[in-house]
Design a protein around this motif. Structure first.
Motif, mmCIF file in Angstrom:
data_model
loop_
_atom_site.group_PDB
_atom_site.id
_atom_site.type_symbol
_atom_site.label_atom_id
_atom_site.label_comp_id
_atom_site.label_asym_id
_atom_site.label_seq_id
_atom_site.Cartn_x
_atom_site.Cartn_y
_atom_site.Cartn_z
ATOM 1 N N PRO A 224 0.803 -1.232 0.000
ATOM 2 C CA PRO A 224 0.000 0.000 0.000
ATOM 3 C C PRO A 224 0.830 1.273 0.000
ATOM 4 N N SER A 225 2.117 1.160 0.326
ATOM 5 C CA SER A 225 3.014 2.312 0.258
ATOM 6 C C SER A 225 4.400 1.814 -0.135
ATOM 7 N N PHE A 226 5.234 2.731 -0.572
ATOM 8 C CA PHE A 226 6.581 2.384 -1.031
ATOM 9 C C PHE A 226 7.379 1.749 0.105
ATOM 10 N N GLU A 227 7.985 0.603 -0.189
ATOM 11 C CA GLU A 227 8.761 -0.125 0.815
ATOM 12 C C GLU A 227 9.864 -0.911 0.122
ATOM 13 N N VAL A 228 11.066 -0.860 0.662
ATOM 14 C CA VAL A 228 12.161 -1.662 0.123
ATOM 15 C C VAL A 228 11.940 -3.114 0.530
ATOM 16 N N ALA A 229 11.871 -3.995 -0.474
ATOM 17 C CA ALA A 229 11.563 -5.404 -0.231
ATOM 18 C C ALA A 229 12.802 -6.279 -0.181
ATOM 19 N N GLY A 230 13.924 -5.788 -0.693
ATOM 20 C CA GLY A 230 15.126 -6.605 -0.675
ATOM 21 C C GLY A 230 16.230 -6.008 -1.523
ATOM 22 N N VAL A 231 17.400 -6.608 -1.406
ATOM 23 C CA VAL A 231 18.577 -6.198 -2.172
ATOM 24 C C VAL A 231 19.209 -7.458 -2.753
ATOM 25 N N ILE A 232 19.592 -7.401 -4.021
ATOM 26 C CA ILE A 232 20.191 -8.551 -4.698
ATOM 27 C C ILE A 232 21.526 -8.150 -5.322
#
Length: 296
Positions: A224-232
Motif C-alpha cells: 500500500p506504500s513504497f517499501e524496500v523489499a530486498g537487495v540482490i
C-alpha cells in the motif's frame, strides 16, 4: 574493462545436478543474466530459489566471499531481505558442474527475493521518486551497511572496476566517453578528486561495503506504500569507505527527482537512521558522488 559472458548450459544437466547436490526439484524458469546463467526454481512445496551458474572466468573465491557475506547478514540481521545461501547436501557453499572438455562451472543456489526493481517501478508509474521514497532507500542501504560491519574476507581487497578508490575513474580511456561540451568541467572535477579526495580516503571509516545500491539491484513494493523489499547482486562488494558506499546510492537515485540536491539530502538522512556519518565522511561525499556519476 574485460567483459565476462554468461555460460549457456542445457537445462537437463543443470536440473540433474541440482537434484543430486541440493536435493531440489521443481519447475524451472530461465532468467536473464549478464555474467551468470540464471534460473528460477519453484519446488512442489512452493519454495523459490535462484540457481546461478558462473562463467569459467569468474573467480570462485569471489563467489565464496559473496556467500559468506550473505550468511553473515543472515546471522546479524535475519529480517533483512537479501538472498539466503542454500548449501549443498554436503554442506558446501558452492558446487561444480561439468561443461565438458574438463571445464567446470561454479554453481550456487540462493533463495528467491520477491519484489520488483526500482527501475521497473519507475517505468511503470512514472520516472519520479518522492522524498519519502528516497528516505526509505537511504535507510535500507544504511541498514545493509550496518549488517556488514564486522565481516571481512580476503577477496574484499581484490581490484574491481567499480571501486572508486582504485583511481580507474582517472584513466585516459574515460575521456573518449565524455561529451565535448562538459569535458572541461569533468577534467576539473577529476583533478580535484585525484588530489585531496583520494588522499583523504585512507583516513576514513572503512569496512566491507555493498558498493552497488542502484535501481536494478534494489527490490521494492509500491502497495500500500513504497517499501524496500530486498537487495540482490552482491558481486561488487569491496573493502572501502562508508562514504563511497553511500555515494553510489546518491549518484544512482538523484536522477529520479526534479530536485537532485534535495534528493541527495533525503538519501543521506535515510542512511543515517542506521549508519550515522562523521564530518570527515560528509566532507568527501560530494566529490565521490561526482566521480561515480562520471564513471557510470
Amino acid at each position: 574493462m574485460r567483459s565476462i559472458k554468461a555460460p549457456q548450459l542445457d537445462l537437463e544437466p543443470v536440473a540433474d545436478h541440482v537434484l543430486d547436490h541440493y536435493g531440489l526439484a521443481g519447475e524451472w524458469h530461465q532468467l536473464g543474466g549478464e555474467r551468470e546463467q540464471n534460473y528460477r526454481l519453484v519446488t512442489a512445496a512452493g519454495e523459490k530459489f535462484v540457481v546461478k551458474i558462473a562463467s569459467l572466468e569468474e573467480d570462485e573465491e569471489s563467489l565464496i566471499f559473496q556467500a559468506k557475506a550473505l550468511e553473515h547478514i543472515e546471522q546479524v540481521d535475519p529480517a533483512l531481505q537479501v538472498p539466503r545461501v542454500r548449501r549443498t547436501i554436503a554442506g558446501d557453499l558452492l558446487s561444480s558442474i561439468s561443461a565438458g572438455e574438463g571445464r567446470k562451472h561454479a554453481l550456487r543456489v540462493l533463495s528467491f527475493v520477491a519484489g520488483e526493481t526500482v527501475m521497473d517501478l519507475l517505468s511503470r508509474r512514472g520516472f519520479n521518486l518522492s522524498t519519502d521514497d528516497l528516505l526509505s532507500l537511504g535507510a535500507a542501504q544504511g541498514r545493509l551497511a550496518r549488517a556488514l560491519q564486522g565481516f571481512n574476507h580476503r577477496s574484499a581487497l581484490r581490484p574491481i572496476p567499480w571501486d572508486l578508490a582504485n583511481g580507474l575513474v582517472l584513466g585516459d580511456w574515460l575521456r573518449d566517453y565524455i561529451p565535448e561540451e562538459i569535458r572541461q568541467d569533468v577534467d576539473r572535477a577529476l583533478e580535484h578528486f585525484a588530489g585531496s579526495t583520494l588522499a583523504a580516503l585512507p583516513r576514513l571509516r572503512s569496512q566491507v561495503i555493498y558498493n552497488d545500491f542502484h535501481e536494478s539491484n534494489v527490490l521494492v513494493r509500491a502497495e500500500p506504500s513504497f517499501e524496500v523489499a530486498g537487495v540482490i547482486d552482491f558481486g561488487d562488494m569491496v573493502y572501502g569507505t562508508i562514504a563511497q558506499d553511500l555515494a553510489v546510492a546518491v549518484a544512482s537515485f538523484i536522477h529520479w527527482s526534479p530536485e537532485p540536491v534535495a534528493a541527495a539530502a533525503a538519501v543521506v538522512r535515510g542512511y543515517q537512521r542506521h549508519m550515522p556519518l562523521e564530518a570527515a565522511d560528509l566532507a568527501v561525499l560530494k566529490d565521490l558522488v561526482l566521480a561515480r556519476l562520471i564513471l557510470q
